[in-house]
Design an enzyme around this catalytic site. Structure first.
Site, mmCIF file in Angstrom:
data_model
loop_
_atom_site.group_PDB
_atom_site.id
_atom_site.type_symbol
_atom_site.label_atom_id
_atom_site.label_comp_id
_atom_site.label_asym_id
_atom_site.label_seq_id
_atom_site.Cartn_x
_atom_site.Cartn_y
_atom_site.Cartn_z
ATOM 1 N N THR A 133 -0.772 -7.336 7.775
ATOM 2 C CA THR A 133 -2.002 -7.920 7.232
ATOM 3 C C THR A 133 -1.973 -7.925 5.711
ATOM 4 O O THR A 133 -1.262 -7.129 5.085
ATOM 5 C CB THR A 133 -3.217 -7.104 7.708
ATOM 6 O OG1 THR A 133 -4.396 -7.527 7.031
ATOM 7 C CG2 THR A 133 -3.032 -5.622 7.414
ATOM 8 N N ASP A 134 -2.766 -8.817 5.114
ATOM 9 C CA ASP A 134 -2.901 -8.810 3.660
ATOM 10 C C ASP A 134 -3.713 -7.622 3.160
ATOM 11 O O ASP A 134 -3.702 -7.292 1.976
ATOM 12 C CB ASP A 134 -3.515 -10.117 3.153
ATOM 13 C CG ASP A 134 -4.907 -10.410 3.707
ATOM 14 O OD1 ASP A 134 -5.401 -9.632 4.548
ATOM 15 O OD2 ASP A 134 -5.498 -11.429 3.311
ATOM 16 N N GLU A 135 -4.408 -6.935 4.063
ATOM 17 C CA GLU A 135 -5.266 -5.825 3.639
ATOM 18 C C GLU A 135 -4.471 -4.636 3.105
ATOM 19 O O GLU A 135 -5.035 -3.776 2.417
ATOM 20 C CB GLU A 135 -6.192 -5.401 4.780
ATOM 21 C CG GLU A 135 -7.163 -6.499 5.173
ATOM 22 C CD GLU A 135 -8.305 -6.014 6.035
ATOM 23 O OE1 GLU A 135 -8.771 -4.882 5.808
ATOM 24 O OE2 GLU A 135 -8.730 -6.764 6.926
ATOM 25 N N TYR A 159 -8.016 1.431 8.415
ATOM 26 C CA TYR A 159 -7.222 0.390 9.079
ATOM 27 C C TYR A 159 -6.065 -0.057 8.199
ATOM 28 O O TYR A 159 -4.903 -0.066 8.627
ATOM 29 C CB TYR A 159 -8.105 -0.812 9.431
ATOM 30 C CG TYR A 159 -7.311 -2.072 9.684
ATOM 31 C CD1 TYR A 159 -6.390 -2.129 10.724
ATOM 32 C CD2 TYR A 159 -7.470 -3.194 8.879
ATOM 33 C CE1 TYR A 159 -5.641 -3.285 10.959
ATOM 34 C CE2 TYR A 159 -6.731 -4.348 9.101
ATOM 35 C CZ TYR A 159 -5.818 -4.388 10.146
ATOM 36 O OH TYR A 159 -5.074 -5.524 10.366
ATOM 37 N N LYS A 163 -1.919 0.362 8.780
ATOM 38 C CA LYS A 163 -0.975 -0.754 8.816
ATOM 39 C C LYS A 163 0.076 -0.605 7.717
ATOM 40 O O LYS A 163 1.259 -0.928 7.920
ATOM 41 C CB LYS A 163 -1.711 -2.086 8.678
ATOM 42 C CG LYS A 163 -2.536 -2.479 9.882
ATOM 43 C CD LYS A 163 -1.692 -2.732 11.125
ATOM 44 C CE LYS A 163 -0.901 -4.022 11.020
ATOM 45 N NZ LYS A 163 -0.184 -4.322 12.293
#
Length: 352
Positions: A133-135, A159, A163
């Site tokens: 993810t970009d997060e 989260y 990741k």
């Protein structure tokens, strides 16, 4: 030739399985734990299809992973399996650590053991694709350039941190053991079969029920939106042509604030399913969540330059298709709108 997909009954994984089998006959072994966000109704069109083998199980189950790898001998593994909702990670991070970190570690170890036993030619052709993810990159200021693959990791939620940890494990297994891995970082996905805790299906679900449309804080948090079918096409491209050890960002070139997005959804509903009053009258601002990242934006230039991918859908075309799908598939929406989900949304957003 077979691929193993983990988390293939969830939103992105389920769309990928449907997309894959819609375009080729290479079989898919689909491993999914079927947590609250997994739904076999997403895959009901594949019932009886010999190309799709569904297995209910956990990526943290090492024995099961070894069994599946030896039985089906996949040429590639794509890891979609993840706890993925930021709000849930804030309230209960344990499941995110268990699945996203421990599960990813056990998957890597099972795959490494399997890969090391393959003949040289099969070893060279094998790939493990980590769907991230970009997060993991953190948050951007309004004038900052979009995240590139060189952007340092700065995760801000449990989260995102889980990741990021998984991505670091994937990188280490490549550099230490030579495992041929690929890692992708996508922006916010939208499209069919998305569990209605995420913003777009939540707004559509509530609006059609005449319920409040909750927006965190001032609603000016900005996200880049990617139609899920475009994401699936990008993953196929990376799997086929990506270079082992590399990261590839996948974005939709569609930055909108949450408030802009919700007004867009309301306008489409006013057109396609008009109510007694404009749907925008249901918008309610609620207390912001802790540590809410202000802006994400993706620079997908590397993927376009090196592998020739770019999104096929504009945001306008993709969001119209998405709204129409939810209007046409009320049975699927109803099936996932369980009492436990309603209790979750009540606790998360309150009655206002």
């Amino acid at each position: 030739m077979t691929i193993l997909v983990t988390g293939g009954a969830g939103f992105i994984g389920g769309n990928f399985v449907l997309d894959w089998l819609g375009g080729c006959d290479e079989p898919v072994v689909n491993l999914d734990k079927l947590t609250y966000a997994g739904n076999l109704l997403t895959l009901q069109s594949l019932a009886g299809d010999a190309r799709h083998q569904f297995v209910r199980g956990d990526i943290a189950d090492s024995a099961l992973l070894h069994q599946l790898l030896q039985q089906y001998r996949p040429r590639a593994v794509l890891n979609f399996a993840a706890e993925s909702h930021v709000d849930r990670s804030i309230h209960g991070p344990d499941a995110f650590i268990a699945t996203n970190i421990v599960g990813s570690f056990r998957l890597l170890e099972a795959v490494r053991d399997y890969w090391q036993q393959l003949p040289a030619a099969e070893q060279a052709a094998f790939r493990l694709l980590q769907v991230s993810t970009d997060e993991v990159y953190g948050s951007l200021a309004p004038g900052d350039a979009g995240f590139s693959e060189q952007h340092r990791y700065q995760p801000n939620s449990p989260y995102a941190a889980s990741k990021a940890a998984a991505d670091h494990l994937v990188r280490a297994w490549h550099h230490t053991y030579g495992l041929p891995v690929l890692t992708t970082h996508c922006s916010n996905n939208y499209g069919p079969y998305q569990f209605p805790e995420k913003l777009i299906p939540l707004v559509l679900h509530n609006a059609l029920a005449g319920q409040p449309l909750p927006i965190y804080g001032d609603g000016q948090q900005v996200r880049d939106w990617l139609y899920v079918a475009d994401h699936c096409a990008a993953l196929r491209t990376v799997l086929a042509h990506g270079q082992p050890g590399e990261h590839y960002n996948i974005g939709g070139n569609a930055e909108l604030s949450n408030l802009q997005l919700v007004h867009t959804l309301c306008a489409l509903l006013d057109e396609l399913r008009p109510g007694a009053a404009p749907y925008a009258t249901l918008i309610r601002h609620v207390a912001d969540r802790p540590g809410h990242d202000r802006r994400y934006a993706i620079d997908a230039g590397k993927l376009q330059r090196e592998l020739g991918w770019q999104p096929a859908e504009s945001f306008a075309s993709g969001i119209r298709k998405t709204v129409q799908w939810y209007l046409d598939n009320a049975e699927w929406v109803h099936s996932v709108s369980s009492r436990s989900y309603r209790s979750w949304t009540q606790r998360q957003y309150g009655a206002s």
